[in-house]
Design an enzyme around this catalytic site. Sequence first.
Site, short mmCIF file in Angstrom:
data_model
loop_
_atom_site.label_atom_id
_atom_site.label_comp_id
_atom_site.label_asym_id
_atom_site.label_seq_id
_atom_site.Cartn_x
_atom_site.Cartn_y
_atom_site.Cartn_z
N LYS A 52 0.84 -1.20 0.00
CA LYS A 52 0.00 0.00 0.00
C LYS A 52 0.88 1.25 0.00
CE LYS A 52 -0.35 0.12 5.05
NZ LYS A 52 -1.23 0.18 6.22
N TYR A 73 16.58 29.50 9.31
CA TYR A 73 15.51 30.27 9.94
C TYR A 73 15.57 30.20 11.46
CZ TYR A 73 13.23 30.47 5.36
OH TYR A 73 12.93 30.69 4.04
N ARG A 98 -10.58 0.40 15.37
CA ARG A 98 -10.46 1.12 14.11
C ARG A 98 -11.42 0.44 13.16
NH1 ARG A 98 -4.49 1.58 11.48
NH2 ARG A 98 -5.13 -0.46 10.72
#
Length: 393
Positions: A50, A280, A148
């Site tokens: 998958k 950053y 689930r």
Amino acid sequence: MTSGARAEIVVDLAAIRHNVRRLREIVGSAVSTGSTTEDGSTTKMMTVVKADGYGHGVHEVARAAREAGADWLGVATIDEAVAVRDGGDSGPVLCWLTVPGEDWDAAITRGIDVSAYSLAELAEIETAARHLATTARVQLKIDTGLSRGGCLPQDWPALTAEARAAESRGHVRITGLWSHLACSDEPEHHANDAQERVFREALDVAERAGLRPEVRHLANSAAAVLRPSAHFDLVRCGIASYGLDPAPGVTRDLGLVPAMTVRARFSMVKRVTAGSSVSYGHTWTASADTTMGLVPIGYAEGLPRLASNKIDAWYDDHRRPVRGIICMDQFMVDLGDDHAEPGDRVEVFGTGHDGAPTAQDWAEAAGTINYEIVTRLGGRLRRIHVDSEGSGA
């Protein structure tokens, strides 16, 4: 690196084949010590492909897995299953994640096994098969405690009874009964015993309903290597098939080989002085003069920003710390006083050769799992397939 490549994912298909064979050996060894199927046959192997083969390339991985003896392939969605079948695979394929109104015809006409979690889902599948004047291959999933997908235990007797009735009407064949473990990477977790117990009870209910499936399966990668009692007729190996540890810190050395390497070329090499801050937010400042290499990939390619300042890359046979925040398109590595040139190759992660960084290292730096590291990669990365066994790519 590939000529002209800025950055690339390299997948070694020989590693995939090796891992599938190795997992078959591990499961076979467990069978010899008491994990046989009811009829004494060998436990079968499903390779889960998958999510584009966990980011490795579904068609190439599927072929390599079959070459290594994978009996089944597993995917999540019907679209993925259709892609596998239309890519030339003719063996058993199971998919398990659908929504109401799916294109059941696409799966049924291609002989793909689909999963039913409920009476409504089973009815949709049977209706589609009736319209096609054929028989759908269906596997029933029970929720044993993952909470689930899957049928709740209290609804299981009704689902299995209706499934048997659908079989008698001729448009459905129940080919499998299955579930999924929540804590298989924690072998001492009480949920493992509880889920296996619920699964065995569910199998008894299905048998009393008259169902005789081809395969019963519960074990994922971690259970395949850690819990022989959960092997039943088939084990579903996903992450381990790609050479990554399904239970880091728990398993012994399994003899698996990571199949994916991510590498790039330095875009720029520059000398920075003590006191210079990098990227950053200026989250890292050089304490001494040092050389920095600019690697032209970042979180747009799937690298986790959370690994900033916590992970290394590999250059010239040494680990090189990532300095500063990982940006959308780039990050910086500290080369110290070593010489480097723009265009030199840097390995972001790979097999772990000679102590080089791995996907597991990146996962730990980012506070996640190795599954996420390899599966999320993409963006502007080029993916190529090689075969270190020399049998083609």
